[in-house]
Design a protein around this motif. Structure first.
Motif, short mmCIF file in Angstrom:
data_model
loop_
_atom_site.label_atom_id
_atom_site.label_comp_id
_atom_site.label_asym_id
_atom_site.label_seq_id
_atom_site.Cartn_x
_atom_site.Cartn_y
_atom_site.Cartn_z
N GLU A 283 1.63 -81.77 90.59
CA GLU A 283 1.68 -80.88 91.76
C GLU A 283 1.94 -79.46 91.29
O GLU A 283 2.61 -79.24 90.27
N ALA A 284 1.47 -78.49 92.06
CA ALA A 284 1.68 -77.09 91.69
C ALA A 284 3.13 -76.68 91.87
O ALA A 284 3.68 -75.89 91.08
N THR A 285 3.79 -77.21 92.91
CA THR A 285 5.17 -76.83 93.21
C THR A 285 5.97 -78.06 93.59
O THR A 285 5.50 -78.91 94.35
N VAL A 286 7.20 -78.15 93.06
CA VAL A 286 8.12 -79.24 93.37
C VAL A 286 9.51 -78.63 93.56
O VAL A 286 10.00 -77.91 92.67
N ASP A 287 10.14 -78.88 94.69
CA ASP A 287 11.51 -78.37 94.93
C ASP A 287 11.64 -76.88 94.60
O ASP A 287 12.59 -76.45 93.94
N ARG A 288 10.65 -76.10 95.01
CA ARG A 288 10.67 -74.64 94.88
C ARG A 288 10.60 -74.15 93.43
O ARG A 288 11.06 -73.07 93.09
N PHE A 289 10.01 -74.95 92.56
CA PHE A 289 9.72 -74.48 91.21
C PHE A 289 8.37 -75.04 90.79
O PHE A 289 7.86 -76.00 91.37
N SER A 290 7.78 -74.42 89.78
CA SER A 290 6.48 -74.84 89.26
C SER A 290 6.65 -75.62 87.97
O SER A 290 7.14 -75.07 86.97
N PRO A 291 6.26 -76.90 87.94
CA PRO A 291 6.33 -77.66 86.69
C PRO A 291 5.51 -77.02 85.56
O PRO A 291 5.90 -77.07 84.40
N ASN A 292 4.39 -76.41 85.92
CA ASN A 292 3.56 -75.76 84.91
C ASN A 292 4.28 -74.61 84.23
O ASN A 292 4.16 -74.40 83.02
N TYR A 293 5.05 -73.85 85.00
CA TYR A 293 5.77 -72.72 84.43
C TYR A 293 6.92 -73.21 83.55
O TYR A 293 7.24 -72.58 82.53
N LEU A 294 7.53 -74.33 83.92
CA LEU A 294 8.55 -74.93 83.06
C LEU A 294 7.95 -75.37 81.74
O LEU A 294 8.54 -75.20 80.66
N LEU A 295 6.76 -75.95 81.81
CA LEU A 295 6.05 -76.39 80.61
C LEU A 295 5.77 -75.19 79.70
O LEU A 295 5.98 -75.24 78.49
N TRP A 296 5.30 -74.11 80.31
CA TRP A 296 5.02 -72.88 79.57
C TRP A 296 6.27 -72.40 78.84
O TRP A 296 6.25 -72.12 77.64
N ALA A 297 7.36 -72.27 79.57
CA ALA A 297 8.60 -71.76 78.99
C ALA A 297 9.08 -72.67 77.85
O ALA A 297 9.55 -72.19 76.80
N MET A 298 8.99 -73.97 78.05
CA MET A 298 9.42 -74.92 77.04
C MET A 298 8.59 -74.77 75.76
O MET A 298 9.12 -74.84 74.64
N GLU A 299 7.29 -74.57 75.91
CA GLU A 299 6.42 -74.44 74.75
C GLU A 299 6.71 -73.15 73.98
O GLU A 299 6.71 -73.14 72.74
N ILE A 300 6.95 -72.06 74.69
CA ILE A 300 7.30 -70.80 74.02
C ILE A 300 8.61 -70.96 73.26
O ILE A 300 8.74 -70.55 72.11
#
Length: 340
Positions: A283-300
């Protein structure tokens, strides 16, 4: 100089090939492990693979993997660039899954580099004829690679094909220093999403791949790719088998909420780079956050902690990637004139 052509990576001088790749700091796509995994578990079908090694004074000085493909332009990238391949097979390097096509070469001067490239392109043209291909060429070549100038002088057709994206990390020794390179709003969004995800019980994991995890990653990847009509680029079981064949070059990044996978990706590693290879989210958004953006931050964060100099972001999605610090690198394709 002479060019040795083999039909299996294990038929090459493996030690010599690896030395060339390491000396040129070429990406993971040119390592024997990657080439063997793709040879045995291709994600896109090919008729034959040809490994070209330029040998001088008994030692490999340059290498290039090429694939004879019955359908030379399966994703329409060449036709979109005005370089149709016709109805005959095409002999192309690298595979469509590599966004950094180059000729790895031992360090040398400009004159010797051009001589090596001349010999290699001569061999590629002769191999096209021998294999009955309509065209031969290279796709996803960096804009300023001397290879393109030489191809133009030889009368090859050269055209821009797509852009790739790359994040330099030399000035970001910590994740916080990376965040400080971003705009205020962008930086705030990443921090805010991290807090909300923690409150929602989300876990972030980077681990060695397993078949079960890769099946989940592939499902999420196909789900996301289907939005762009490219789900077929990631077929099972080839996807799982290919990544498992990469050994230490591959990792899986996961964003989970309990037993529920929210997002996942396969990361590729080489000496200098972390590659954001493929991934997806449920999903694009879950509980007011984006899993994709978390993935991005984790990879960086992972790339910084591993001491990598670059994060490779692949192709497309310019707006998001530039907002988060990546730079645009135009890519070109160069192909021979179509055979009559």
């Amino acid at each position: 100089m002479q060019v040795v052509v083999t039909g299996s990576i294990d038929g090459t001088d493996l030690d010599g090939w690896a030395r060339v790749v390491a000396a040129d700091a070429a990406p993971v796509h040119y390592t024997p492990a990657y080439l063997r995994a793709y040879q045995e578990h291709p994600l896109s079908p090919y008729t034959a693979v040809r490994y070209l090694t330029v040998v001088q004074d008994g030692r490999p000085v340059a290498v290039l993997p090429c694939y004879l493909q019955q359908q030379g332009d399966p994703y329409g990238a060449l036709a979109g660039a005005g370089l149709p391949t016709g109805d005959r097979p095409a002999l192309l390097g690298h595979s469509w899954y590599c966004y950094d096509t180059r000729v790895p070469m031992l360090p040398t001067g400009a004159e010797q580099r051009e001589a090596v490239l001349e010999v290699l392109l001569d061999a590629l043209e002769k191999l096209r004829i021998a294999e009955g291909a309509g065209v031969a060429g290279l796709v996803n070549v960096a804009e300023h690679d001397p290879l393109l100038a030489l191809a133009r002088r030889r009368g090859w057709r050269v055209a821009p094909i797509v852009d790739r994206y790359q994040l330099p990390l030399q000035a970001a020794p910590t994740y916080e220093s990376y965040l400080m390179t971003l705009g205020t709003r962008t930086r705030r969004t990443l921090r805010q999403y991290a807090r909300r995800a923690e409150e929602a019980g989300v876990t972030l994991t980077i681990e060695a791949p397993t078949p079960a995890r890769l099946a989940s990653v592939c499902a999420l990847t196909r789900l996301t790719a289907a939005k762009y009509g490219s789900a077929d680029m990631y077929p099972e079981p080839a996807f799982t088998d290919f990544v498992m064949g990469l050994g230490e070059h591959a990792r899986v990044a996961r964003v989970d909420q309990g037993d529920r996978p929210l997002a996942a990706a396969v990361l590729l590693l080489d000496e200098q780079r972390l590659h954001m290879w493929v991934g997806g989210a449920a999903e694009a958004t879950v509980d007011r956050f984006s899993p994709n953006y978390l993935l991005w931050a984790m990879e960086i964060r992972a790339a910084i902690e591993l001491g990598k100099s670059w994060v490779e972001g692949g192709r497309s999605n310019r707006t998001m990637k530039e907002r988060y610090g990546m730079r645009q690198l135009p890519l070109y394709a160069c192909v021979t004139a179509e055979a009559p």
